[in-house]
Design an enzyme around this catalytic site. Structure first.
Site, PDB file in Angstrom:
ATOM      1  N   ASP A 195      -9.973  -9.787   7.847  1.00 16.55           N
ATOM      2  CA  ASP A 195      -9.406  -8.453   7.613  1.00 16.55           C
ATOM      3  C   ASP A 195     -10.312  -7.280   7.988  1.00 16.55           C
ATOM      4  OD1 ASP A 195      -7.175  -6.935   6.800  1.00 16.55           O
ATOM      5  OD2 ASP A 195      -8.028  -6.615   4.816  1.00 16.55           O
ATOM      6  N   CYS A 214       0.876  -8.818  11.060  1.00 15.45           N
ATOM      7  CA  CYS A 214       1.196  -9.011  12.477  1.00 15.45           C
ATOM      8  C   CYS A 214       0.412 -10.162  13.092  1.00 15.45           C
ATOM      9  CB  CYS A 214       0.925  -7.730  13.262  1.00 15.45           C
ATOM     10  SG  CYS A 214       2.041  -6.405  12.819  1.00 15.45           S
ATOM     11  N   SER A 256      -3.375 -15.358  10.594  1.00 22.91           N
ATOM     12  CA  SER A 256      -3.015 -16.642  11.201  1.00 22.91           C
ATOM     13  C   SER A 256      -3.794 -16.882  12.492  1.00 22.91           C
ATOM     14  CB  SER A 256      -1.512 -16.749  11.411  1.00 22.91           C
ATOM     15  OG  SER A 256      -1.072 -15.734  12.244  1.00 22.91           O
ATOM     16  N   TYR A 278      -1.215  -3.174  -7.272  1.00 22.55           N
ATOM     17  CA  TYR A 278      -1.205  -3.900  -5.996  1.00 22.55           C
ATOM     18  C   TYR A 278      -2.604  -3.831  -5.347  1.00 22.55           C
ATOM     19  CZ  TYR A 278      -0.625  -5.122  -1.181  1.00 22.55           C
ATOM     20  OH  TYR A 278      -0.825  -5.714   0.045  1.00 22.55           O
ATOM     21  N   GLY A 282      -3.968  -3.776  -2.449  1.00 22.92           N
ATOM     22  CA  GLY A 282      -4.310  -2.842  -1.372  1.00 22.92           C
ATOM     23  C   GLY A 282      -4.534  -1.428  -1.873  1.00 22.92           C
ATOM     24  N   ARG A 325       0.845  -1.193   0.000  1.00 24.58           N
ATOM     25  CA  ARG A 325       0.000   0.000   0.000  1.00 24.58           C
ATOM     26  C   ARG A 325       0.884   1.248   0.000  1.00 24.58           C
ATOM     27  NH1 ARG A 325      -2.158   0.368   4.556  1.00 24.58           N
ATOM     28  NH2 ARG A 325      -1.966  -1.715   5.431  1.00 24.58           N
ATOM     29  N   ASN A 365       5.716  -9.433   0.984  1.00 18.90           N
ATOM     30  CA  ASN A 365       4.284  -9.131   0.987  1.00 18.90           C
ATOM     31  C   ASN A 365       3.555  -9.911  -0.117  1.00 18.90           C
ATOM     32  OD1 ASN A 365       1.996  -7.780   2.022  1.00 18.90           O
ATOM     33  ND2 ASN A 365       2.176  -6.131   0.503  1.00 18.90           N
ATOM     34  N   ALA A 366       4.181 -10.984  -0.621  1.00 20.14           N
ATOM     35  CA  ALA A 366       3.501 -11.834  -1.617  1.00 20.14           C
ATOM     36  C   ALA A 366       2.220 -12.374  -0.988  1.00 20.14           C
ATOM     37  CB  ALA A 366       4.418 -12.982  -2.020  1.00 20.14           C
ATOM     38  N   ARG A 367       1.196 -12.576  -1.825  1.00 18.17           N
ATOM     39  CA  ARG A 367      -0.123 -12.890  -1.265  1.00 18.17           C
ATOM     40  C   ARG A 367      -0.807 -14.034  -2.001  1.00 18.17           C
ATOM     41  NH1 ARG A 367      -2.385  -9.011   2.754  1.00 18.17           N
ATOM     42  NH2 ARG A 367      -0.573  -7.722   3.177  1.00 18.17           N
TER      43      ARG A 367
END
Ligand code: SPV
Ligand code: MN
Length: 627
Positions: free
Chosen positions: A291, A274, A278, A222, A224, A88, A387-389
């Site tokens: 999210d 953070c 998970s 990207y 975001g 972002r 930051n791969a998603r």
């Protein structure tokens, strides 16, 4: 419909798509589309309904135009953003504010007239030669009070494809709102492309018009920065929620499974990267969302929904040991978009922390990649970006919670605030009250920066409610709204802090990744009044015996008294320093800070000082437990 609008639509939409659009008969929506067509000048316009055929068309287009590469497993594709477009862009994300009004110096804004002109100039002719996709989606469960209809215009089939995975459909929903002006609008263009990536990232802009509920995004891909319903909508929703008395938060929503099949729902706010996803994916628990959650009060109960139905999650460290459910999904046939991973010559995705060797060459966000490749500043380029998603739908996961599509939302028993804090907060702690939770946990949250945003990593930053990047009202007002949310609630959710990143004197982490399960299970027991706690100057912490039992029963590990002491020692100097740092921010930068914030800081400070006088600077939890 005004003649001019009709003429514009007819000039670019073939009769089938013209009929699809005008079947909605919403004047504000038609005007928005016509204006965007005139501005961006696409070659054609595709109006996407909710049908699987249209979604398949978008997916096919992403592959045809090179924005996505099909992988070997059925349903899997991969997308790359440019090397300078991997997170972002906070610096170029701004609120368009009418002259004379402000959100305070902590929030980035630009004068509305000048900013709108600037971003519209960048959007002018940006879709020339390309197809504009007109998509309708819904934030929140369809047919619920939480739901917000949205329209997304984009020339990126990757963005539209991601949205089809992440959000509920909206075309039929739009029919039901008839001519209502109440919906969010997003206009995105990736701008000029070079090898399928946005070329002019130096002219990347994300501009948010809070009054008109429109977000413009240009020269970026990207997610975001581009996926309208994600963080762009969150900024609009926070403003809307503040007017209507509900909350829009950067929070997961999950079912925590207690004794005797009891399920207690928790929301949890963590800054990006953070541990939010998970936590929501912990073994034995069930996920509603990872999210963005909306919270409303219904008959005295706080209820929450996931505004999304998918996950755009960080792939680093997803492996069979840490994230078995996600790992299984990422290796099974189903709809998944990988982004910014490493592709090997067999078109297989690889990422950091996947639990096995990564090849020495392949293709990644920098193009052809080989071990030792450096960027223009001589820095090594990692095989996959941190930051791969991955992007996938929650109903495709084994642990999807049945509340996902409940229009009433799930009742919230607990709220968790967590940050990346190497030095101060204990691993889990219950706030002494709602006010203390909002002020000393949420509003005092600090976290070390990560790769999810462009800029330096590891810098301790103030990030109230983990939502600072998205708050669109003055910060003091935002804190007050959170405090006031308690009014008329019969049984308030308990508020907790967690910290998965605490380090010892030697700089090593004091916990393993698996331990977070224990903290949330303990919080579940507290919400249901099943266990006692130890009162400390900063809140209630677990009793040693309860943790020892939870570790044994759930992780089959012995939890030593020494671990407990190291992890739960109250660190007085660090806590005092933190209060000073955060208070200074409120005093210097947040002129509308509610007085109660300062008085609560004062009380917390006095409690810390009194405890230090009695027990010293570092207080063992056993010393306090004996009292
Ligand atoms: C985050 O960075 O908080 C995310 C991913 O959830 S995105 O906002 O889409 O970049
Ligand atoms: Mn997020």
């Amino acid at each position: 419909m005004a003649g001019e609008i009709n003429d514009i639509l007819k000039s670019k939409l073939n009769p089938e798509h013209y009929d699809r659009l005008t079947a909605l008969d919403n004047p504000k929506m038609l005007r928005f589309v016509a204006d965007a067509i005139e501005l961006t000048n696409p070659a054609s316009v595709y109006v996407c309904t909710d049908s699987p055929h249209d979604i398949a068309y978008i997916r096919g287009l992403a592959i045809k135009n090179g924005e996505e590469i099909p992988l070997n497993i059925k349903g899997h594709t991969c997308h790359f953003d440019g090397p300078k477009d991997q997170g972002r862009d906070k610096a170029n994300t701004r609120y368009l504010m009418p002259a004379g009004s402000t959100l305070g110096e902590s929030l980035n804004s630009v004068e509305k007239k000048a900013g709108t002109e600037e971003v519209r100039d960048l959007l002018r002719n940006s879709m020339a030669g390309r197809e504009m996709l007109v998509c309708f989606w819904t934030l929140g469960p369809i047919g619920s009070e939480f739901a917000i209809p949205c329209i997304q215009l984009t020339d990126s089939p990757y963005v539209a494809h991601s949205e089809s995975i992440l959000y509920r459909p909206g075309y039929e929903q739009f029919k039901s709102i008839a001519d209502s002006p109440d919906f969010f609008r997003f206009l995105h263009s990736e701008g000029e492309l070079e090898n399928s990536i946005s070329k002019n990232v130096d002219r990347r802009r994300v501009y948010i018009d809070l009054e008109d509920e429109i977000v413009y995004s240009v020269n970026t891909q990207y997610g975001g920065n581009t996926i309208g319903l994600k963080k762009l909508a969150l900024r609009l929703a926070i403003q809307k929620a503040s007017r209507q008395g509900w909350l829009a938060e950067h929070m997961f929503l999950m079912g925590v499974h207690g004794p005797k099949k009891r399920v207690t729902y928790f929301t949890g706010a963590f800054p990006s990267a953070c541990g939010k996803t998970s936590t929501s994916m912990l073994p034995g628990q069930s996920i509603v969302g990872d999210d963005i959650a909306y919270l409303r009060k219904k008959e005295g109960v706080v209820r929450s929904v996931n505004v999304e139905k998918g996950i755009f999650g960080i792939i680093q460290d997803v492996n069979p040991k840490n994230d078995p459910v996600i790992h299984k999904a990422l290796t099974s046939p189903m709809e998944v978009i990988f982004s910014n991973i490493l592709l090997d010559s067999q078109n297989k995705p690889h990422w950091l922390g996947m639990g096995c060797e990564i090849p020495n060459d392949g293709f990644n966000f920098s193009g052809k990649w080989f071990k030792g490749k450096t960027d223009d500043q001589g820095k090594p380029i990692p095989p996959a970006h941190k930051n791969a998603r991955y992007c996938l739908s929650i109903p495709d996961l084994d642990n999807c919670d049945p509340a996902l599509d409940d229009p009433k939302g799930a009742p919230v028993g607990g709220i968790v605030y967590g940050g990346r804090d190497s030095s101060t907060w204990v691993p889990v702690e219950q706030a002494l009250s709602w006010e203390e939770g909002i002020i000393l946990k949420g509003a005092a949250l600090e976290s070390e920066t990560t790769a999810a945003t462009i800029g330096k990593e590891g810098v301790r930053t103030f990030n109230l409610m983990s939502n600072l990047d998205f708050v669109s009202i003055p910060l003091g007002k935002y804190v007050q709204i959170n405090l006031d949310f308690a009014k008329d609630v019969k049984k308030l959710p308990l508020i907790f802090s967690v910290n998965y990143f605490l380090r010892g004197k030697d700089g090593q982490y004091l916990n393993t990744m698996a331990d977070k399960l224990i903290w949330i299970l303990w919080a579940e027991l507290r919400v249901n009044a099943d266990v006692d706690a130890v009162k400390t100057p900063t809140g209630f912490i677990p009793v040693y015996d309860d943790l020892a039992r939870l570790f044994k029963e759930n992780l089959n590990t012995e939890y030593s008294r020494d671990n407990y002491v190291q992890q739960f020692t109250v660190r007085i100097p660090e806590n005092l320093a933190k209060l000073d740092r955060v208070e200074k921010i409120y005093r210097d930068k947040v002129p509308d800070t509610p007085q109660i914030v300062f008085s609560t800081f004062d009380e917390a400070r006095k409690r810390l000082q009194a405890a230090a006088g009695k027990y010293g600077d570092y207080i063992s939890p056993f010393d306090l437990a004996e009292k």
